[in-house]
Design a protein around this motif. Structure first.
Motif, PDB file in Angstrom:
ATOM      1  N   LYS A  30       1.296  -7.863   8.902  1.00  0.00           N
ATOM      2  CA  LYS A  30       0.014  -7.707   8.235  1.00  0.00           C
ATOM      3  C   LYS A  30      -0.581  -6.305   8.408  1.00  0.00           C
ATOM      4  O   LYS A  30      -1.552  -5.959   7.765  1.00  0.00           O
ATOM      5  N   LEU A  31      -0.030  -5.508   9.304  1.00  0.00           N
ATOM      6  CA  LEU A  31      -0.518  -4.145   9.525  1.00  0.00           C
ATOM      7  C   LEU A  31       0.456  -3.105   8.991  1.00  0.00           C
ATOM      8  O   LEU A  31       0.090  -1.944   8.809  1.00  0.00           O
ATOM      9  N   ARG A  32       1.677  -3.515   8.720  1.00  0.00           N
ATOM     10  CA  ARG A  32       2.724  -2.576   8.326  1.00  0.00           C
ATOM     11  C   ARG A  32       2.375  -1.824   7.047  1.00  0.00           C
ATOM     12  O   ARG A  32       2.733  -0.668   6.876  1.00  0.00           O
ATOM     13  N   GLY A  33       1.674  -2.467   6.135  1.00  0.00           N
ATOM     14  CA  GLY A  33       1.370  -1.852   4.857  1.00  0.00           C
ATOM     15  C   GLY A  33       0.229  -0.853   4.866  1.00  0.00           C
ATOM     16  O   GLY A  33      -0.063  -0.232   3.841  1.00  0.00           O
ATOM     17  N   LEU A  34      -0.438  -0.667   6.004  1.00  0.00           N
ATOM     18  CA  LEU A  34      -1.517   0.312   6.092  1.00  0.00           C
ATOM     19  C   LEU A  34      -0.960   1.723   5.948  1.00  0.00           C
ATOM     20  O   LEU A  34       0.206   1.986   6.248  1.00  0.00           O
ATOM     21  N   SER A  35      -1.812   2.640   5.515  1.00  0.00           N
ATOM     22  CA  SER A  35      -1.385   4.038   5.415  1.00  0.00           C
ATOM     23  C   SER A  35      -1.206   4.622   6.810  1.00  0.00           C
ATOM     24  O   SER A  35      -1.709   4.076   7.807  1.00  0.00           O
ATOM     25  N   GLU A  36      -0.488   5.744   6.899  1.00  0.00           N
ATOM     26  CA  GLU A  36      -0.278   6.395   8.195  1.00  0.00           C
ATOM     27  C   GLU A  36      -1.606   6.796   8.824  1.00  0.00           C
ATOM     28  O   GLU A  36      -1.781   6.705  10.043  1.00  0.00           O
ATOM     29  N   GLU A  37      -2.552   7.233   8.003  1.00  0.00           N
ATOM     30  CA  GLU A  37      -3.862   7.631   8.527  1.00  0.00           C
ATOM     31  C   GLU A  37      -4.609   6.418   9.082  1.00  0.00           C
ATOM     32  O   GLU A  37      -5.248   6.496  10.138  1.00  0.00           O
ATOM     33  N   GLU A  38      -4.538   5.292   8.376  1.00  0.00           N
ATOM     34  CA  GLU A  38      -5.204   4.081   8.855  1.00  0.00           C
ATOM     35  C   GLU A  38      -4.604   3.614  10.178  1.00  0.00           C
ATOM     36  O   GLU A  38      -5.325   3.183  11.089  1.00  0.00           O
TER      37      GLU A  38
END
Length: 339
Positions: A30-38
């Motif tokens: 559920k966190l893998r799809g966040l952007s690198e900045e996020e």
């Protein structure tokens, strides 16, 4: 307050690898799809904060479950009596039968006179948390009296829970943040003589005050417990000496490398659960069916109306009044009264 680059250097000196932290986030679907900045912001907010987030289970147990003096002061303020000593107990009590459900607590202690207290941090609202808290208290009561012992040996049990959400109440005084429950006679409100179980539910989000508006010790405790992880280094000075030991124990710089990563793991797990809840999923996607944000909000509003209606029914309000205030149909209210 140290700058983030300076504090990041401090972490690198402790051999805390940002790559390891990123891998932990990447391993979470559920966190893998966040952007690198996020992802970087999440890591910074957890690992570079001066103080632990005390709404986190790991942090709450670390600070409140290992420092008797802090716990003694806190309980003295909540229970409104001077507590001389608290003694920690195992956070799990023996069951009466092997098939019984085990009770595992955040913090379990006994006062100098032998009374038992469970202290819990409840970060998110779960459907059964009311029943679980009551079960904790009942399990402690059952564990007190051994075979052959007189019932008079049974001492009062307390459950003190800090809730990071609000529950529906009707009517409600605007400044009320601590809700105290015990056994009462329905018509006269007479308290049950032995007063066997008391529950204190502290709803932290109901405290709508800034630091300099806080007046009572309880308000300060609730503000600190809910916001400690967001404090800058010097904000502790606003609270005075009474809370100095709490802040000292909540410093992230005192954690070992292993403890820091354990805290990070706990926060990531909680962050994922929070994302799921905000997105309108049921119990962390337990039933495998996605609920959209809009659908989740609609369901929450509808459930809120039902809970308000139930509270009004219990207070004897007329069906017509409940219909007018909640928007439910007369048939829906009648069904609730029969349920």
């Amino acid at each position: 307050m140290q700058s983030k680059p300076k504090r990041r250097t401090d972490l690198e000196t402790r051999k805390i690898d940002y790559g390891v932290a990123l891998e932990k986030i990447e391993s979470n679907p559920k966190l893998r799809g966040l952007s690198e900045e996020e992802k970087r912001v999440i890591i910074d907010n957890i690992m570079l904060a001066p103080f632990l987030d005390l709404t986190d289970d790991w942090a709450f147990k670390k600070v409140l479950g290992h420092n008797a003096n802090i716990l003694r002061v806190l309980l003295s303020d909540i229970l409104k009596e001077k507590i001389v000593e608290v003694k920690y107990e195992s956070n799990e009590i023996p069951v009466l039968a092997e098939e019984d459900k085990r009770a595992r607590f955040d913090v379990l202690c006994r006062l100098d006179d032998g009374r038992w207290i469970v202290v819990e941090m409840q970060n998110m609202k779960e459907d059964d948390f009311h029943q679980r808290l009551f079960y904790y208290g009942a399990a402690l009561a059952a564990a007190q009296v051994k075979k052959g012992s007189p019932y008079k040996d049974l001492l009062p049990t307390y459950v003190v829970a800090f809730l990071n959400f609000e529950r529906p109440h009707f009517p409600l005084r605007a400044d009320k943040v601590v809700f105290y429950y015990t056994l009462l006679e329905e018509e006269t409100n007479e308290k049950y003589e032995s007063d066997p179980l008391s529950l204190y539910l502290c709803e932290m989000p109901r405290l709508n005050k800034g630091i300099r508006e806080l007046t009572s010790p309880i308000e300060k405790w609730l503000y600190i417990l809910r916001n400690c992880g967001k404090f800058a280094t010097n904000e502790q000075e606003e609270f005075g000496q009474r809370y100095a030991e709490l802040f000292a124990r909540a410093r992230t710089r005192h954690l070992t490398d292993t403890e820091l990563m354990e805290y990070f793991d706990s926060k990531i797990t909680a962050y994922r659960a929070e994302m799921l809840q905000k997105a309108g999923y049921k119990d962390g996607f337990r039933d495998g069916e996605a609920k959209g944000i809009e659908k989740g909000i609609e369901k929450g509003i509808a459930q809120g109306k039902v809970e308000i209606a139930k509270a009004m029914l219990s207070q004897g309000f007329a069906v017509s009044t409940i219909v007018e205030l909640t928007g439910l149909t007369p048939e829906e209210v009648e069904a609730l009264s029969k349920g």
